[in-house]
Scaffold this motif. Structure first.
Motif, PDB file in Angstrom:
ATOM      1  N   UNK A  38      28.106  54.328  35.648  1.00  0.00           N
ATOM      2  CA  UNK A  38      28.508  53.553  36.818  1.00  0.00           C
ATOM      3  C   UNK A  38      27.882  52.169  36.704  1.00  0.00           C
ATOM      4  N   UNK A  39      28.715  51.149  36.806  1.00  0.00           N
ATOM      5  CA  UNK A  39      28.243  49.781  36.649  1.00  0.00           C
ATOM      6  C   UNK A  39      27.872  49.113  37.959  1.00  0.00           C
ATOM      7  N   UNK A  40      26.960  48.163  37.862  1.00  0.00           N
ATOM      8  CA  UNK A  40      26.481  47.434  39.039  1.00  0.00           C
ATOM      9  C   UNK A  40      27.592  46.628  39.700  1.00  0.00           C
ATOM     10  N   UNK A  41      28.418  45.939  38.896  1.00  0.00           N
ATOM     11  CA  UNK A  41      29.492  45.110  39.467  1.00  0.00           C
ATOM     12  C   UNK A  41      30.455  45.973  40.272  1.00  0.00           C
ATOM     13  N   UNK A  42      30.841  47.111  39.694  1.00  0.00           N
ATOM     14  CA  UNK A  42      31.761  48.026  40.359  1.00  0.00           C
ATOM     15  C   UNK A  42      31.182  48.494  41.689  1.00  0.00           C
ATOM     16  N   UNK A  43      29.925  48.891  41.657  1.00  0.00           N
ATOM     17  CA  UNK A  43      29.278  49.396  42.866  1.00  0.00           C
ATOM     18  C   UNK A  43      29.235  48.320  43.947  1.00  0.00           C
ATOM     19  N   UNK A  44      28.925  47.074  43.567  1.00  0.00           N
ATOM     20  CA  UNK A  44      28.847  45.997  44.565  1.00  0.00           C
ATOM     21  C   UNK A  44      30.208  45.697  45.184  1.00  0.00           C
ATOM     22  N   UNK A  45      31.281  45.782  44.399  1.00  0.00           N
ATOM     23  CA  UNK A  45      32.619  45.586  44.961  1.00  0.00           C
ATOM     24  C   UNK A  45      32.911  46.674  45.987  1.00  0.00           C
ATOM     25  N   UNK A  46      32.637  47.920  45.636  1.00  0.00           N
ATOM     26  CA  UNK A  46      32.875  49.035  46.553  1.00  0.00           C
ATOM     27  C   UNK A  46      32.054  48.853  47.828  1.00  0.00           C
ATOM     28  N   UNK A  47      30.797  48.489  47.647  1.00  0.00           N
ATOM     29  CA  UNK A  47      29.891  48.306  48.782  1.00  0.00           C
ATOM     30  C   UNK A  47      30.386  47.226  49.745  1.00  0.00           C
ATOM     31  N   UNK A  48      31.030  46.190  49.231  1.00  0.00           N
ATOM     32  CA  UNK A  48      31.519  45.099  50.081  1.00  0.00           C
ATOM     33  C   UNK A  48      32.919  45.376  50.645  1.00  0.00           C
ATOM     34  N   UNK A  49      33.782  46.007  49.854  1.00  0.00           N
ATOM     35  CA  UNK A  49      35.166  46.206  50.297  1.00  0.00           C
ATOM     36  C   UNK A  49      35.337  47.408  51.228  1.00  0.00           C
ATOM     37  N   UNK A  50      34.672  48.514  50.924  1.00  0.00           N
ATOM     38  CA  UNK A  50      34.895  49.758  51.682  1.00  0.00           C
ATOM     39  C   UNK A  50      34.662  49.614  53.186  1.00  0.00           C
ATOM     40  N   UNK A  51      33.553  49.011  53.638  1.00  0.00           N
ATOM     41  CA  UNK A  51      33.358  48.895  55.094  1.00  0.00           C
ATOM     42  C   UNK A  51      34.429  48.041  55.774  1.00  0.00           C
ATOM     43  N   UNK A  52      34.880  47.000  55.086  1.00  0.00           N
ATOM     44  CA  UNK A  52      35.930  46.152  55.660  1.00  0.00           C
ATOM     45  C   UNK A  52      37.216  46.951  55.857  1.00  0.00           C
ATOM     46  N   UNK A  53      37.563  47.732  54.851  1.00  0.00           N
ATOM     47  CA  UNK A  53      38.788  48.535  54.922  1.00  0.00           C
ATOM     48  C   UNK A  53      38.649  49.613  55.989  1.00  0.00           C
ATOM     49  N   UNK A  54      37.538  50.323  55.965  1.00  0.00           N
ATOM     50  CA  UNK A  54      37.331  51.417  56.921  1.00  0.00           C
ATOM     51  C   UNK A  54      37.415  50.930  58.367  1.00  0.00           C
ATOM     52  N   UNK A  55      36.801  49.789  58.647  1.00  0.00           N
ATOM     53  CA  UNK A  55      36.818  49.244  60.010  1.00  0.00           C
ATOM     54  C   UNK A  55      38.245  48.929  60.448  1.00  0.00           C
ATOM     55  N   UNK A  56      39.050  48.375  59.553  1.00  0.00           N
ATOM     56  CA  UNK A  56      40.410  47.991  59.915  1.00  0.00           C
ATOM     57  C   UNK A  56      41.364  49.186  59.980  1.00  0.00           C
ATOM     58  N   UNK A  57      41.048  50.257  59.252  1.00  0.00           N
ATOM     59  CA  UNK A  57      41.884  51.451  59.342  1.00  0.00           C
ATOM     60  C   UNK A  57      41.792  52.064  60.734  1.00  0.00           C
ATOM     61  N   UNK A  58      40.609  52.003  61.321  1.00  0.00           N
ATOM     62  CA  UNK A  58      40.378  52.455  62.707  1.00  0.00           C
ATOM     63  C   UNK A  58      41.077  53.778  63.028  1.00  0.00           C
ATOM     64  N   UNK A  59      40.889  54.760  62.165  1.00  0.00           N
ATOM     65  CA  UNK A  59      41.469  56.074  62.424  1.00  0.00           C
ATOM     66  C   UNK A  59      42.906  56.244  61.980  1.00  0.00           C
ATOM     67  N   UNK A  60      43.531  55.205  61.440  1.00  0.00           N
ATOM     68  CA  UNK A  60      44.916  55.278  60.955  1.00  0.00           C
ATOM     69  C   UNK A  60      44.895  55.342  59.438  1.00  0.00           C
TER      70      UNK A  60
END
Length: 188
Positions: A38-60
């Motif tokens: 597992x690479x550092x760059x990959x992990x940092x992208x996931x760490x930054x993108x996932x919360x943004x996506x999850x918040x906007x999905x808002x249960x959908x």
């Protein structure tokens, strides 16, 4: 023309009961088990993108990271960096989501996964009719968005979004916006 084989077994079945080493990503490509650190760059992208996506999905819908997805062939087993699951999707008898539950897949490319992300996964995701496939490339500082999959294993539309611009993910009946200015940049 590439063809996926419909099969009732899952590629992941070969790993049932296996004691896999921690810190490695495991996927199955064309029947071969591939483990990569597992690479550092990959992990940092996931760490930054996932919360943004999850918040906007808002249960959908839902978002998963590095979770096994069953594809329609025992030769392919992918666990996408980020997978957006369509609202109302259900798990199969193995307790996993299947390819037809995916609204979008986001993969972060590295030198060791380049061939898989830009060729093999692109072809497989298109053949499986996954509506949106995004390849995030820290070395090129760009997100490549692929839309309108064909059964020929291609996507009819491609767009490149440079880091720093908003990555807009058009999903069924809604839109997710991911800020990319915090994505890591590598020079290799």
């Amino acid at each position: 023309m590439a063809t996926i084989l419909m099969d009732t077994s899952s590629a992941w079945d070969v790993l049932d009961g296996a004691n896999l080493p921690e810190g490695f990503r495991v996927e199955i490509t064309n029947g071969k088990i591939i483990m990569t650190p597992q690479g550092e760059q990959r992990w940092k992208v996931i760490l930054r993108a996932a919360p943004q996506i999850e918040q906007q999905l808002a249960g959908h819908g839902d978002i998963l990271s590095d979770v096994m997805i069953d594809f329609p062939s025992s030769l392919w087993g992918y666990a996408p960096d980020l997978a957006i699951i369509a609202p109302g999707s259900e798990r199969n008898k193995r307790g996993r989501f299947e390819w037809h539950s995916l609204e979008a897949v986001l993969e972060t490319v590295s030198l060791s996964t380049r061939d898989n992300d830009f060729e093999k996964k692109l072809r497989m995701y298109a053949e499986c009719a996954i509506p949106l496939y995004v390849i995030i490339d820290p070395s090129e500082h760009v997100c490549a968005i692929h839309r309108r999959p064909t059964r020929r294993g291609t996507y009819e539309e491609q767009e490149r979004i440079p880091f720093g611009k908003d990555l807009v993910l058009p999903l069924e009946g809604r839109e997710i916006v991911v800020k990319t200015d915090g994505f890591p940049r590598s020079e290799s």
